[in-house]
Design a protein around this motif. Sequence first.
Motif: not given
Length: 587
Positions: A138-140, A144
Amino acid sequence: MSIQYRFVKTITDIQPLLSSLNEHSIIAIDTETTGLDPFQNRIRLIQIAFINQPVFLIDLWKVSDDIISSLKKIFTSPALKIFHNAKFDLKFLIKSGFKIHGPYFDTMLAAQILSAGQKSQGFKLSDLVREELKIDLPKELQNSDWSGELSHEQLSYAARDAQVLLEIYHSLFLKLENVNLSATAKLEFECLPAVVDMELSGMLLHNKKWKKLTEELEKNQNDLAATLQQRLHEGLKRTLQLPFMENLNTEGQLLNLDSPKQMLEALQQLGIPLKSTSHEELSQLSRQFPVIQALIDYRKVTKVLQSFASALPKYIHPVTNRIHPDYWQIGTSTGRFSCRNPNLQQIPRDQVFRECFIPSEGNLLVIGDYSQIELRVAAEISHDQRMIDAFQQNQDIHCLTASLLIGKDINKVTKEERQAAKAVNFGLLYAMGARGLQLYAQNSYGVEMTNQQAVDFRQRFFEVYQGIASWQKELGTSSLKEIRTLNGRLRIWEDHPKITELFNTPIQGTAADIMKQAMAMSFPYLNRNNVHLIGTVHDEILLESPQEKAQEISHFLKETMIKAGKKFIQQVPIEVDIAIAKNWSEK
């Protein structure tokens, strides 16, 4: 995927890593930054993964001086340092005051090398983890906010990105070994510091000169547009109206000069036999119809204005006042560099453009350019004895070709005949037919060549350069779906390749390997002498040197570029043209 990490708060926390490092160590390094610009954004977090240890996380905004000192020791240690897209992290680390010594292993470059030209994307870290480890990454949290209080989720995400580098490294390393691409990878990794320096250094644009040039180009564009409109208008007044001319004032500007459809219909209405307004088709009729030459001239100026003149000042960095393009080490299937944001490799060669690129005050440009490197590589690969002899005897290869093609004493070859031979040499190297050669000679060298001349020149070329002819015949009749450069760089095709690609790859790819070798070999000395790489254009290296060192650096650059060439080319001598200049046009 659970990852153990250690958040470094004191020198004791990082001591296990520091005390374990030696020349056999392997560490993976990643960073989290507040943005993508190393001049305006900052590193927040540094992650270091080490075998059989939790991932070390260092908050660069909160650490003490002794931890910074420890990081400096780690980064200059002899340990192998694994990155993904190392160029990005290295630029930020350097701007944060760190020196980073190799050896390096870049998982992105390794994957590109292994793809062997079969794909141009799919090299993100998440892509490689999915392919090599069969897990989703996951690279969400990548985008950020890294400027505030860091959450456990952010720290876990950051630690995982470093940890997976260790895991995919082993897989990629073995694959490179198994397909004999270790030498190619080593070359790319050794070239990394030079590429980083090139992007951080950037090029200086003389803004006032460029603005004046842009104004002149805009005036030229307006004049050409007026001339073109007038010629079209005068011709169309004698013909039936075109569909798009309805409701238009016949005394006003009738046509959209930037519309290929309107231009094609208008030119066809004038009786010009065209199927399209492509440059290739227009150039064939430009001497016969002045209106077509006017359209070609208008398009040329318009393209330059849109691509460079108007766009380039927007790339001047507010902090450095220089232009910092992105260079992609493996930017083409042959291994050549490519450049974007902006593409300085496509800056026109005309003096009025290149004289606007200058060194900063107190500096000079030192420019090294390989002479006829692709022809020299072709002679080496094909074992063409006539071409090898010519280079060994320091003959002008274009004059030699002209004399052989037209049966004239080499000392009596004219400038125009040499120019035609130049088109023949470079055109036929990559399997051009007679028609292609005719167009190439006209468009690239301004040489008018009849179709029969092109046929005769092509036939004669392969009669006199039998090594080239035999090599091309051997490749052309083969069922090869892969080929290598002299350094072993690999290119693979799923289906039978185009013959032009089969000829082009080993020649252009070897030339690219030579260029990268020269950059890698020259960087340590240049770095010690406060001399910076500021650009590369295929066979050319641009340096910016303190004025008092320019002469010394020019000798060093020439010697190093020749040494780099000799690593791959044994039979053919390598020649390098060197210039010390006050602007890019003086080479």
